[in-house]
Scaffold this motif. Structure first.
Motif, PDB file in Angstrom:
ATOM      1  N   LEU A  64       0.829  -1.203   0.000  1.00  0.00           N
ATOM      2  CA  LEU A  64       0.000   0.000   0.000  1.00  0.00           C
ATOM      3  C   LEU A  64       0.867   1.257   0.000  1.00  0.00           C
ATOM      4  CD1 LEU A  64      -2.857   1.186   0.103  1.00  0.00           C
ATOM      5  CD2 LEU A  64      -2.740   1.063   2.609  1.00  0.00           C
ATOM      6  N   ALA A  65       1.951   1.218   0.772  1.00  0.00           N
ATOM      7  CA  ALA A  65       2.861   2.373   0.820  1.00  0.00           C
ATOM      8  C   ALA A  65       3.478   2.625  -0.551  1.00  0.00           C
ATOM      9  CB  ALA A  65       3.954   2.124   1.859  1.00  0.00           C
ATOM     10  N   LEU A  66       3.829   1.551  -1.259  1.00  0.00           N
ATOM     11  CA  LEU A  66       4.408   1.669  -2.600  1.00  0.00           C
ATOM     12  C   LEU A  66       3.378   2.228  -3.578  1.00  0.00           C
ATOM     13  CD1 LEU A  66       6.977   1.073  -4.238  1.00  0.00           C
ATOM     14  CD2 LEU A  66       6.068  -1.211  -4.685  1.00  0.00           C
ATOM     15  N   ILE A  67       2.142   1.737  -3.469  1.00  0.00           N
ATOM     16  CA  ILE A  67       1.070   2.211  -4.349  1.00  0.00           C
ATOM     17  C   ILE A  67       0.761   3.674  -4.095  1.00  0.00           C
ATOM     18  CG2 ILE A  67      -1.431   2.031  -4.731  1.00  0.00           C
ATOM     19  CD1 ILE A  67      -1.120  -1.002  -4.656  1.00  0.00           C
ATOM     20  N   GLU A  68       0.773   4.088  -2.838  1.00  0.00           N
ATOM     21  CA  GLU A  68       0.477   5.483  -2.513  1.00  0.00           C
ATOM     22  C   GLU A  68       1.529   6.429  -3.093  1.00  0.00           C
ATOM     23  OE1 GLU A  68       0.074   5.274   1.720  1.00  0.00           O
ATOM     24  OE2 GLU A  68      -2.110   4.923   1.628  1.00  0.00           O
ATOM     25  N   ARG A  69       2.778   5.977  -3.100  1.00  0.00           N
ATOM     26  CA  ARG A  69       3.840   6.771  -3.730  1.00  0.00           C
ATOM     27  C   ARG A  69       3.613   6.885  -5.236  1.00  0.00           C
ATOM     28  NH1 ARG A  69       8.724   3.552  -1.924  1.00  0.00           N
ATOM     29  NH2 ARG A  69       9.633   4.365  -3.852  1.00  0.00           N
ATOM     30  N   ALA A  70       3.225   5.757  -5.833  1.00  0.00           N
ATOM     31  CA  ALA A  70       2.961   5.743  -7.275  1.00  0.00           C
ATOM     32  C   ALA A  70       1.773   6.642  -7.607  1.00  0.00           C
ATOM     33  CB  ALA A  70       2.699   4.319  -7.745  1.00  0.00           C
ATOM     34  N   LEU A  71       0.738   6.575  -6.799  1.00  0.00           N
ATOM     35  CA  LEU A  71      -0.449   7.398  -7.028  1.00  0.00           C
ATOM     36  C   LEU A  71      -0.112   8.886  -6.934  1.00  0.00           C
ATOM     37  CD1 LEU A  71      -3.212   5.420  -5.092  1.00  0.00           C
ATOM     38  CD2 LEU A  71      -3.197   5.933  -7.547  1.00  0.00           C
ATOM     39  N   GLU A  72       0.710   9.237  -5.958  1.00  0.00           N
ATOM     40  CA  GLU A  72       1.095  10.639  -5.786  1.00  0.00           C
ATOM     41  C   GLU A  72       1.797  11.156  -7.036  1.00  0.00           C
ATOM     42  OE1 GLU A  72       3.793  13.448  -2.784  1.00  0.00           O
ATOM     43  OE2 GLU A  72       3.591  11.296  -2.400  1.00  0.00           O
ATOM     44  N   ALA A  73       2.702  10.347  -7.586  1.00  0.00           N
ATOM     45  CA  ALA A  73       3.437  10.744  -8.791  1.00  0.00           C
ATOM     46  C   ALA A  73       2.499  10.855  -9.986  1.00  0.00           C
ATOM     47  CB  ALA A  73       4.547   9.738  -9.083  1.00  0.00           C
ATOM     48  N   LEU A  74       1.656   9.861 -10.161  1.00  0.00           N
ATOM     49  CA  LEU A  74       0.746   9.842 -11.310  1.00  0.00           C
ATOM     50  C   LEU A  74      -0.214  11.022 -11.278  1.00  0.00           C
ATOM     51  CD1 LEU A  74       0.037   6.012 -11.369  1.00  0.00           C
ATOM     52  CD2 LEU A  74       1.179   7.300 -13.186  1.00  0.00           C
ATOM     53  N   ARG A  75      -0.705  11.366 -10.093  1.00  0.00           N
ATOM     54  CA  ARG A  75      -1.623  12.498  -9.963  1.00  0.00           C
ATOM     55  C   ARG A  75      -0.941  13.825 -10.295  1.00  0.00           C
ATOM     56  NH1 ARG A  75      -3.923   9.790  -4.504  1.00  0.00           N
ATOM     57  NH2 ARG A  75      -5.635   8.583  -5.455  1.00  0.00           N
ATOM     58  N   GLU A  76       0.380  13.848 -10.189  1.00  0.00           N
ATOM     59  CA  GLU A  76       1.146  15.048 -10.539  1.00  0.00           C
ATOM     60  C   GLU A  76       1.597  15.018 -12.000  1.00  0.00           C
ATOM     61  OE1 GLU A  76       4.363  15.406  -7.809  1.00  0.00           O
ATOM     62  OE2 GLU A  76       3.069  15.746  -6.066  1.00  0.00           O
ATOM     63  N   GLY A  77       1.134  13.988 -12.738  1.00  0.00           N
ATOM     64  CA  GLY A  77       1.488  13.886 -14.146  1.00  0.00           C
ATOM     65  C   GLY A  77       2.854  13.284 -14.400  1.00  0.00           C
ATOM     66  N   ILE A  78       3.386  12.551 -13.429  1.00  0.00           N
ATOM     67  CA  ILE A  78       4.700  11.919 -13.563  1.00  0.00           C
ATOM     68  C   ILE A  78       4.502  10.436 -13.872  1.00  0.00           C
ATOM     69  CG2 ILE A  78       6.857  11.339 -12.384  1.00  0.00           C
ATOM     70  CD1 ILE A  78       6.318  13.794 -10.566  1.00  0.00           C
ATOM     71  N   PRO A  79       5.007   9.931 -15.006  1.00  0.00           N
ATOM     72  CA  PRO A  79       4.835   8.512 -15.326  1.00  0.00           C
ATOM     73  C   PRO A  79       5.568   7.615 -14.338  1.00  0.00           C
ATOM     74  CG  PRO A  79       6.365   9.548 -16.863  1.00  0.00           C
ATOM     75  CD  PRO A  79       5.766  10.652 -16.045  1.00  0.00           C
ATOM     76  N   ALA A  80       5.079   6.395 -14.190  1.00  0.00           N
ATOM     77  CA  ALA A  80       5.612   5.486 -13.179  1.00  0.00           C
ATOM     78  C   ALA A  80       7.088   5.143 -13.387  1.00  0.00           C
ATOM     79  CB  ALA A  80       4.779   4.204 -13.161  1.00  0.00           C
ATOM     80  N   ARG A  81       7.583   5.210 -14.625  1.00  0.00           N
ATOM     81  CA  ARG A  81       8.993   4.861 -14.852  1.00  0.00           C
ATOM     82  C   ARG A  81       9.950   5.871 -14.219  1.00  0.00           C
ATOM     83  NH1 ARG A  81       6.960   6.220 -19.786  1.00  0.00           N
ATOM     84  NH2 ARG A  81       7.722   8.158 -20.723  1.00  0.00           N
ATOM     85  N   LYS A  82       9.430   7.039 -13.810  1.00  0.00           N
ATOM     86  CA  LYS A  82      10.284   8.053 -13.187  1.00  0.00           C
ATOM     87  C   LYS A  82      10.285   7.958 -11.662  1.00  0.00           C
ATOM     88  CE  LYS A  82      10.497  11.745 -16.602  1.00  0.00           C
ATOM     89  NZ  LYS A  82      10.345  13.202 -16.799  1.00  0.00           N
ATOM     90  N   ILE A  83       9.500   7.040 -11.126  1.00  0.00           N
ATOM     91  CA  ILE A  83       9.423   6.888  -9.676  1.00  0.00           C
ATOM     92  C   ILE A  83      10.681   6.179  -9.168  1.00  0.00           C
ATOM     93  CG2 ILE A  83       8.147   5.827  -7.767  1.00  0.00           C
ATOM     94  CD1 ILE A  83       5.645   5.978  -9.588  1.00  0.00           C
ATOM     95  N   GLU A  84      11.315   6.743  -8.150  1.00  0.00           N
ATOM     96  CA  GLU A  84      12.502   6.112  -7.563  1.00  0.00           C
ATOM     97  C   GLU A  84      12.079   4.918  -6.723  1.00  0.00           C
ATOM     98  OE1 GLU A  84      15.231   8.624  -5.566  1.00  0.00           O
ATOM     99  OE2 GLU A  84      15.277  10.138  -7.155  1.00  0.00           O
TER     100      GLU A  84
END
Length: 366
Positions: free
Chosen positions: A163-183
């Motif tokens: 869930l913690a990993l998904i929440e980080r991904a959701l935060e990035a996606l909502r800001e228009g950042i694709p998942a491949r840019k997530i550290e």
């Protein structure tokens, strides 16, 4: 082991023409209307590697077997695909199955070929597709959080981490950042991959230009190159029309002459493969003997047992050691015996990291 790339883009950008040219088939109908590709068409092509001929010449192999690259021609996407518009659901399902995305962008003017958005703008087109992938990821992750929150309240530690990993991904996606840019930390890599996010896939932008711009590109392709650099992605300039014409020629000398007349030294296929290898961080190792010389593909930093597994799962399961010769030593010392005599054949164990160009013989027991 090869790798597969899904050819995607808006309708009428030259996807199917490129696919037909790259695979030298006519299985994907190229037509001037959206959705002419209904089912994904798959084609395999040999990965050109001049080292194969050099190695086989030394070992006098009866045949040469290159590694394979798979292309999947996927139906054209339109705005609203994440909500099922056009062939959206099918497009998204098909793209989920590929290792990387070859995103074809129209970088040519032609009044005879319609554009679904009304004008030529490759950056806008790239953003349209990227947005649809991110919207699909958002919907997918938001659905998963409901069940995970329930499990977390019940004390499930694995669910809490996911869930913690998904929440980080959701935060990035909502800001228009694709998942491949997530550290993602090394110990999170497997869990992140299991999310199967569409926008996490590496992207190679292919700028489909007119014939006159094939050698040096044009203003449109220059804009795409800048965008790719900012994203940490790759871009290649190619003329699908030229590739189609080259693929129709059977004589290699004739192909070379035609390419030279267009100011090109190699086909677009070669450039796409090289960029794809770099994008996916792949390397090639070889096996060679009197019967055949064969190329195999593994991810960079693969260890010897994984390389053995690319040949057969039993090789990895029963791996003992790998007799290994570097390509430079193999060619300079005229093959296996010369390398042996010079002390350049090494016995490598399970922790050996395979180097690009290694010639390997695996010992195993099952």
């Amino acid at each position: 082991m090869g790798f597969n790339c899904g050819i995607v883009g808006l309708p009428n950008v030259g996807k199917s023409t490129l696919f037909n040219a790259l695979t030298a088939t006519a299985s994907a109908e190229a037509a001037n209307f959206p959705f002419c590709t209904i089912e994904p068409n798959t084609g395999r092509v040999a990965v050109p590697d001049e080292r194969l001929e050099t190695i086989s010449g030394i070992t006098k192999s009866a045949r040469v077997v290159p590694t394979q690259l798979e292309f999947v021609d996927i139906a054209g996407l339109v705005r609203g695909a994440s909500k099922g518009e056009g062939l959206g659901n099918q497009f998204l399902a098909n793209i989920r199955e590929v290792d990387a995305i070859i995103h074809v962008l129209r970088c040519f003017e032609d009044d005879n070929v319609t554009h679904v958005e009304g004008g030529i703008d490759p950056i806008r087109d790239a953003e349209t597709v990227e947005t649809e992938l991110m919207l699909a990821d958002l919907e997918s992750l938001e659905k998963r959080t409901i069940q995970l929150e329930k499990k977390t309240r019940g004390g499930d530690k694995d669910a809490k981490l996911q869930l913690a990993l998904i929440e980080r991904a959701l935060e990035a996606l909502r800001e228009g950042i694709p998942a491949r840019k997530i550290e993602v930390a090394k110990d999170e890599t497997r869990a992140f991959r299991m999310l199967q996010l569409l926008s996490a896939k590496p992207v190679l932008y292919v700028c489909n230009v007119d014939e006159e711009s094939a050698a040096d590109g044009n203003n449109y392709s220059a804009l795409v190159a800048g965008m790719a650099t900012e994203q940490g992605a790759e871009s290649v300039v190619i003329s699908a029309q030229i590739e189609e014409e080259v693929s129709a020629l059977e004589d290699e000398a004739e192909k070379a002459e035609y390419l030279d007349s267009m100011g090109l030294h190699e086909t677009g296929l070669a450039r796409v493969i090289r960029a794809g290898y770099h994008l996916l961080d792949l390397i090639t190792f070889f096996t060679s003997g009197p019967k055949e010389t064969r190329a195999w593909t593994v991810y960079r930093n693969a260890k010897a047992p994984q390389a053995a597994g690319a040949i057969h799962t039993d090789f990895e399961r029963g791996f003992i050691k790998a007799e290994t010769i570097a390509y430079k030593d193999f060619t300079e010392l005229n093959g296996e015996q010369g390398a042996k005599d010079a002390g350049k054949m090494r016995q490598e164990g399970k922790e050996y990291v395979v180097a690009d160009g290694d010639i390997m013989l695996f010992k195993f027991n099952v």
